[in-house]
Design an enzyme around this catalytic site. Structure first.
Site, PDB file in Angstrom:
ATOM      1  N   ASN A   1      -3.134   7.187  -3.376  1.00 40.07           N
ATOM      2  CA  ASN A   1      -3.160   7.477  -1.941  1.00 40.07           C
ATOM      3  C   ASN A   1      -2.651   8.875  -1.613  1.00 40.07           C
ATOM      4  OD1 ASN A   1      -4.490   5.485  -0.506  1.00 40.07           O
ATOM      5  ND2 ASN A   1      -2.781   4.050  -0.737  1.00 40.07           N
TER       6      ASN A   1
ATOM      7  N   HIS B   1      -0.113  -1.555  -7.413  1.00 41.56           N
ATOM      8  CA  HIS B   1      -0.995  -1.220  -6.291  1.00 41.56           C
ATOM      9  C   HIS B   1      -2.450  -1.374  -6.724  1.00 41.56           C
ATOM     10  CE1 HIS B   1      -2.980   1.818  -3.487  1.00 41.56           C
ATOM     11  NE2 HIS B   1      -2.752   0.723  -2.804  1.00 41.56           N
TER      12      HIS B   1
ATOM     13  N   GLU C   1      -2.243   0.675 -10.015  1.00 39.32           N
ATOM     14  CA  GLU C   1      -1.099   1.552 -10.266  1.00 39.32           C
ATOM     15  C   GLU C   1       0.144   0.687 -10.496  1.00 39.32           C
ATOM     16  OE1 GLU C   1      -1.317   5.338  -7.587  1.00 39.32           O
ATOM     17  OE2 GLU C   1      -2.483   3.772  -6.607  1.00 39.32           O
TER      18      GLU C   1
ATOM     19  N   SER D   1       0.836  -1.211   0.000  1.00 38.47           N
ATOM     20  CA  SER D   1       0.000   0.000   0.000  1.00 38.47           C
ATOM     21  C   SER D   1       0.864   1.252   0.000  1.00 38.47           C
ATOM     22  CB  SER D   1      -0.881   0.042   1.246  1.00 38.47           C
ATOM     23  OG  SER D   1      -1.762  -1.035   1.276  1.00 38.47           O
TER      24      SER D   1
HETATM   25  N1  LIG Z   1      -6.558  -4.314   2.152  1.00 39.68           N
HETATM   26  C1  LIG Z   1      -6.453  -3.322   1.271  1.00 39.68           C
HETATM   27  O1  LIG Z   1      -7.400  -2.534   1.043  1.00 39.68           O
HETATM   28  C2  LIG Z   1      -5.188  -3.164   0.461  1.00 39.68           C
HETATM   29  C3  LIG Z   1      -5.203  -2.380  -0.719  1.00 39.68           C
HETATM   30  C4  LIG Z   1      -4.033  -2.273  -1.471  1.00 39.68           C
HETATM   31  C5  LIG Z   1      -2.880  -2.909  -1.059  1.00 39.68           C
HETATM   32  N2  LIG Z   1      -2.873  -3.667   0.107  1.00 39.68           N
HETATM   33  C6  LIG Z   1      -1.635  -4.341   0.496  1.00 39.68           C
HETATM   34  O2  LIG Z   1      -1.731  -5.712   0.114  1.00 39.68           O
HETATM   35  C7  LIG Z   1      -0.950  -6.504   1.008  1.00 39.68           C
HETATM   36  C8  LIG Z   1      -1.846  -7.593   1.593  1.00 39.68           C
HETATM   37  O3  LIG Z   1      -2.905  -6.974   2.297  1.00 39.68           O
HETATM   38  P1  LIG Z   1      -4.237  -7.770   2.677  1.00 39.68           P
HETATM   39  O4  LIG Z   1      -5.240  -6.734   3.033  1.00 39.68           O
HETATM   40  O5  LIG Z   1      -4.546  -8.772   1.612  1.00 39.68           O
HETATM   41  O6  LIG Z   1      -3.746  -8.532   4.002  1.00 39.68           O
HETATM   42  P2  LIG Z   1      -4.287  -9.904   4.626  1.00 39.68           P
HETATM   43  O7  LIG Z   1      -3.913  -9.849   6.070  1.00 39.68           O
HETATM   44  O8  LIG Z   1      -5.721 -10.114   4.258  1.00 39.68           O
HETATM   45  O9  LIG Z   1      -3.441 -11.026   3.892  1.00 39.68           O
HETATM   46  C9  LIG Z   1      -2.074 -11.206   4.088  1.00 39.68           C
HETATM   47  C10 LIG Z   1      -1.747 -12.650   3.858  1.00 39.68           C
HETATM   48  O10 LIG Z   1      -0.332 -12.812   3.985  1.00 39.68           O
HETATM   49  C11 LIG Z   1      -0.115 -14.062   4.559  1.00 39.68           C
HETATM   50  N3  LIG Z   1       1.227 -14.159   5.093  1.00 39.68           N
HETATM   51  C12 LIG Z   1       1.716 -13.698   6.259  1.00 39.68           C
HETATM   52  N4  LIG Z   1       3.022 -14.006   6.365  1.00 39.68           N
HETATM   53  C13 LIG Z   1       3.350 -14.679   5.240  1.00 39.68           C
HETATM   54  C14 LIG Z   1       4.539 -15.255   4.756  1.00 39.68           C
HETATM   55  N5  LIG Z   1       5.665 -15.243   5.475  1.00 39.68           N
HETATM   56  N6  LIG Z   1       4.519 -15.861   3.554  1.00 39.68           N
HETATM   57  C15 LIG Z   1       3.390 -15.891   2.833  1.00 39.68           C
HETATM   58  N7  LIG Z   1       2.231 -15.372   3.232  1.00 39.68           N
HETATM   59  C16 LIG Z   1       2.218 -14.775   4.419  1.00 39.68           C
HETATM   60  C17 LIG Z   1      -1.195 -14.198   5.618  1.00 39.68           C
HETATM   61  O11 LIG Z   1      -1.376 -15.549   6.008  1.00 39.68           O
HETATM   62  C18 LIG Z   1      -2.398 -13.612   4.871  1.00 39.68           C
HETATM   63  O12 LIG Z   1      -3.131 -14.613   4.197  1.00 39.68           O
HETATM   64  C19 LIG Z   1      -0.371  -5.547   2.046  1.00 39.68           C
HETATM   65  O13 LIG Z   1       0.920  -5.169   1.644  1.00 39.68           O
HETATM   66  C20 LIG Z   1      -1.337  -4.378   1.986  1.00 39.68           C
HETATM   67  O14 LIG Z   1      -0.770  -3.196   2.458  1.00 39.68           O
HETATM   68  C21 LIG Z   1      -4.006  -3.815   0.845  1.00 39.68           C
END
Ligand SMILES: NC(=O)c1ccc[n+]([C@@H]2O[C@H](COP(=O)([O-])OP(=O)(O)OC[C@H]3O[C@@H](n4cnc5c(N)ncnc54)[C@H](O)[C@@H]3O)[C@@H](O)[C@H]2O)c1
Length: 306
Positions: free
Chosen positions: A186, A135, A147, A114
């Site tokens: 963002n 992104h 993005e 993010s």
């Molecule tokens: N949620 C949003 O709106 C959003 C939007 C854009 C970008 N992001 C980014 O996307 C990424 C994921 O966010 P999310 O909301 O899907 O989080 P989430 O918590 O739903 O998912 C993260 C996943 O990573 C896994 N994980 C943790 N440690 C790990 C490892 N060592 N190896 C492999 N997998 C592992 C977890 O088990 C989980 O399934 C982050 O970097 C976040 O900032 C999120």
């Protein structure tokens, strides 16, 4: 002869990862998905299938998704790897370090962070020219924008490949030519949020009024009229005249608002605690979430008609 679709590996099967996998599978790509948590892997196909059913999309797309508990195997055969694990810099660096040991030198590597600079995540790679950021916005299968963030090392070929990959999958890729914090979306979003918080902090209106003013005024137009189109529409001369008066009065503090700092210090964390800028019953939270989802689905249906 039909061209082979690039093979995709998604790292992280959480909120974003499963949605990204769904988009690529629906677009006809074979997708391998890896997660460190077995429960995430065990449930990922069901979660994707539920979404596909809900959206009326081709349910057979889920058959192109393969959960894989071994990172090396998950990425070994891939043309494109996108990482969506927790927002944790050392974790992302460690994963890419390991991923690079299993992929071809020309496999494109992307992070869906993010806010962490892509440069920081990718700096340790041997082949940094194939690394970039992508992104996505939540939910990935409803919000069109992705993005595509270039670092000083990223090759033009890697950017072009990634832009085309996402456009072909029905997304709207936007090229971010410099790896700046917040990328484009963002930065814009939080410039608005800073002023929104400031208006409340300075007693100009309450939080509900801020949101209503946006939703009932320029928010109505924003989906079809960007600010720079709008500036051209009203005239750059008028825009300049407005900026001369309004900009000196707008919040330009470089850090977060003390009002926001105090909310967090007081445990007023929003939906999580039932109170943030406003108070939220569980029913109000469910209602607002449903309203956003309904709006995004309707927008997707409208897009499909065009
Ligand atoms: N949620 C949003 O709106 C959003 C939007 C854009 C970008 N992001 C980014 O996307 C990424 C994921 O966010 P999310 O909301 O899907 O989080 P989430 O918590 O739903 O998912 C993260 C996943 O990573 C896994 N994980 C943790 N440690 C790990 C490892 N060592 N190896 C492999 N997998 C592992 C977890 O088990 C989980 O399934 C982050 O970097 C976040 O900032 C999120």
């Amino acid at each position: 002869m039909t061209e082979r679709k690039p093979k995709i590996a998604v790292i992280g099967a959480g909120l974003m990862g499963h949605g990204i996998a769904q988009v690529f599978a629906l677009a006809g790509h074979d997708v391998t998905i890896y997660d460190a948590a077995q429960t995430s892997l065990d449930t990922v196909k069901d979660r994707i299938l539920t979404n596909l059913k809900d959206l009326g999309d081709d349910q057979s797309a889920v058959n192109r998704v393969t959960p894989e508990a071994d990172l090396g195997k998950a990425v070994a055969d891939s043309d494109y790897v996108v990482e969506a694990v927790l927002e944790d810099l050392p974790l992302k660096q460690r994963l890419f370090d390991e991923i690079e040991q299993h992929v071809r030198p020309d496999t494109i590597l992307a992070s869906n962070t993010s806010v962490i600079p892509i440069t920081d995540i990718m700096q340790g790679l041997k082949h940094r020219e194939r690394a970039l950021g992508t992104h996505w916005w939540n939910p990935p299968f409803l919000v069109p924008l992705v993005e595509v963030i270039e670092t000083e090392w990223t090759s033009a070929e890697a950017v072009a490949f990634t832009m085309k990959l996402h456009a072909d999958a029905g997304k709207q890729p936007a090229h971010v030519k410099k790896d700046v914090p917040g990328f484009i979306g963002n930065r814009l979003q939080h410039a608005l949020w800073r002023e929104a918080v400031s208006l409340v902090e300075h007693g100009i209106c309450d939080a509900e009024t801020v949101d209503n003013v946006i939703k009932a005024a320029f928010g109505r137009r924003l989906a079809v009229l960007g600010p720079l189109e709008n500036a051209d529409m009203v005239g750059t001369d008028l825009t300049l005249a407005i900026h001369k008066i309004v900009l000196p009065a707008i919040d330009s503090r470089p850090g977060p608002s003390p009002y926001l700092e105090k909310l967090v210090a007081d445990g007023k964390l929003g939906f999580k605690s039932g109170e943030g800028f406003r108070t939220w019953t569980p029913e109000q939270q469910t209602e607002l979430r449903a309203k956003v989802l309904k709006h995004l689905k309707k927008a997707r249906e409208e897009d499909a008609k065009q």
